[in-house]
Design a protein around this motif. Sequence first.
Motif, PDB file in Angstrom:
ATOM      1  N   ALA A   4      -6.609  -7.709  -4.066  1.00 41.54           N
ATOM      2  CA  ALA A   4      -6.528  -8.942  -4.495  1.00 41.54           C
ATOM      3  C   ALA A   4      -7.888  -9.724  -4.353  1.00 41.54           C
ATOM      4  O   ALA A   4      -8.270 -10.573  -5.027  1.00 41.54           O
ATOM      5  N   ARG A  31       4.071  -1.663  -4.521  1.00 43.42           N
ATOM      6  CA  ARG A  31       3.952  -1.482  -5.971  1.00 43.42           C
ATOM      7  C   ARG A  31       3.702  -0.482  -6.925  1.00 43.42           C
ATOM      8  O   ARG A  31       4.256  -0.209  -7.946  1.00 43.42           O
ATOM      9  N   THR A  82      -1.986  -5.261 -12.063  1.00 44.39           N
ATOM     10  CA  THR A  82      -1.479  -6.184 -10.960  1.00 44.39           C
ATOM     11  C   THR A  82      -2.321  -6.022  -9.971  1.00 44.39           C
ATOM     12  O   THR A  82      -3.195  -5.162  -9.680  1.00 44.39           O
ATOM     13  N   ARG A  83      -2.323  -7.111  -8.811  1.00 47.31           N
ATOM     14  CA  ARG A  83      -3.247  -7.101  -7.816  1.00 47.31           C
ATOM     15  C   ARG A  83      -2.381  -6.873  -6.696  1.00 47.31           C
ATOM     16  O   ARG A  83      -1.159  -7.374  -6.486  1.00 47.31           O
ATOM     17  N   PHE A  84      -2.856  -6.268  -5.461  1.00 44.84           N
ATOM     18  CA  PHE A  84      -1.938  -6.082  -4.337  1.00 44.84           C
ATOM     19  C   PHE A  84      -2.624  -6.897  -3.126  1.00 44.84           C
ATOM     20  O   PHE A  84      -3.961  -7.204  -3.294  1.00 44.84           O
ATOM     21  N   ARG A  85      -2.019  -7.359  -2.038  1.00 45.26           N
ATOM     22  CA  ARG A  85      -2.426  -8.078  -0.950  1.00 45.26           C
ATOM     23  C   ARG A  85      -3.816  -7.081  -0.285  1.00 45.26           C
ATOM     24  O   ARG A  85      -3.767  -6.095  -0.240  1.00 45.26           O
ATOM     25  N   ASP A  94       1.625  -3.101   0.683  1.00 41.49           N
ATOM     26  CA  ASP A  94       2.021  -3.671  -0.270  1.00 41.49           C
ATOM     27  C   ASP A  94       1.462  -2.922  -1.578  1.00 41.49           C
ATOM     28  O   ASP A  94       2.375  -2.851  -2.434  1.00 41.49           O
TER      29      ASP A  94
END
Lengths: 83, 420
Positions: free
Chosen positions: B134, B165, B152-155, B161
Motif C-alpha cells: 500500500a 489476497r 490490488t494493494r495489500f497492507r 494480508d
Amino acid sequence: MNESADYIQTVVTAALRGLLPVPAELSDSTNIVRDLGLDSVTVMDFVMETEERLDVSVPLDRISAVETIGDLVATLYDLECES
Amino acid sequence: MSLFDKFKPLSAQYTRLEASGANPFAIAFDRVLSPTEAMIGDSRILLLGTNNYLGLTYDTNIIAKTIETTQAFGTGTTGSRIANGSYDGHKKLERALKDFYGRKYAMVFSTGYQANLGIISTLAGKNDHLLLDADSHASIYDGSRLGHAQVTRFRHNDPNDLHKRLRRLADVPGDKIVVVEGIYSMLGDTAPLREFAQVKREWGAYLIVDEAHSLGVLGETGRGLAEMQNVESEVDFVVGTFSKSLGSVGGFCVSNLDDFDILRVACRPYMFTASLPPGVIAATMEALHQLRMRPELRLRLIENARRLYAGLTGLGFCLGPEPSPVVSAIMPDPETAFALWSDLLKAGLYTNVSLPPATPNGLALLRSSVSAAHTPQQIDHAIALFERTGRALGLVAAFTAAHTSHPIAASPSLSGASLM
C-alpha cells in the motif's frame, strides 16, 4: 459464503463512521469524496477495512469507479458473488 | 470554464504556499559546493535532504570518467537503444550490474521511475494480477496503471494480508506478481522480505523488489535489503536507480529468469525514450565500482544515520520506526511541517517536506536524508538546528532540549539498530 447486501452495507457504514472525525449522515447516495472530504488514499485505506471484514479483494480500477456509498456496496456485493 | 479549472483546489493551496515566502517545491540552489553544502544567495546551506547516500557526486574519479567519456562519445545518444542503437557503455554497465548482483540478465533504463514503469507494466499482462504494498512509490502505482493487469494493494509490510489476497486468487487464472520496496522513501522503514518471500513461494507468485533507497545502503556488499535478509534467490526481479547512492541518473532491473531479454522489444518505457548519455553511463559505472571497493562509505552512512536518528529522538521528535538514511519527523500538520522546514532553511539547513498523498496514513513529514559525506560535526550541527528551531515552534520541550547536548550518548534504543 456470500454476504447479503444489507450486511455489506452495515460493514461499509461502520468502517466509514470509524474513519470520520465528526458524525455524518450516511446514505447510499452519499458521495465518499465530495460529501465526506476524503482524499484518494484515505478512500483506498477505508476500502481495505471493508476487504478485511468481507474477505474479498477490490481491484484498484473498481475502487476508482466508486463515487457513492451505494456504488461501493454494489461493487463489494458483485465481487462477493464473483468469488 | 477553463481546462485548468480542475486544478483550482491545488492551485489555491500552492498560491498560499507561495505567499508564505517559503515554498519547498520551488527551491533552487544557486551553487552547489559539495555533496553536503550549497549556496542560496549569500547563505551557505547544509544539505540534509538530497538522497546522496554515498556522497559520490563530487568524486574526482567519477567526474574524470564523465568528462573523458563525454569527450570521446559526445553529450547524448540522441535516440533510443531500439531505434538508434546501443553504445558500448550501455552494454558494459549492464554487464557490471549482472556481475554485481550475480544475475544472468540486466536492463538499464533512462530513469528509476521508468524502470518501475516499464518492468511492472510489461511483466503483468492483461490476465495477470499485481499485488502492491500500500505504501508503494508513485512509479510503482503508475506502472500498474500503464499495464492491463488487475491491481490490488495489500497492507503495508503485512505478509499476512498478502497471504490472504493470494489465497483469494488461488483459483483465478493468471500470474501473480508482488511488488515491495527495500527501504520505503517516506519513513525509511524496511520490508519484512523474508516473510514476503515465504508467502510468494507458498502461492507460486513472482516477487519484484525495488531497492532504490537500499542499493549501496543495506547488505554486506551493498546489494540491498534482499542481500541483508539473505533472500536474494527468492527475488525474481530487482529494480533500482542510479540517482541516489550512485549519484547520477537512470534505473535498472536485474533477473535470473530466462527470456528476460525479450522485454527489450516489449517494454515501451525502455523502447520509446532516449537512452542515457555516455557521460552518465560512465559516471554510474565508476560509482558502482566505488560502491563495491569502498565499503567504508556504507559504514559511515550508517553511523551518520544512527547519529541523526538518535539525536532527533533525543529531542522528542516522533520518527519513522527504524534508523535508516531516511530520517523523517512526523509533524502534527502540514502547516507545522512547512514552518519547521522554512525556519530550518533560514537557519542554514535544507530538508524536505513530504505530504499526503505521497506519504502513508495522511502524515505530514519533515524528511531528512543523510550521506556518507556528512561529517559527525555536520550531523551534530543539524541536530542543534532542529533543537533551536523546534523549540521556537514549540515542537521541542524545554526539558528535553536541556538534556540533549550529547544526543548520541543518550540513545540506548539504537543498540539493536537494524541497518546491518
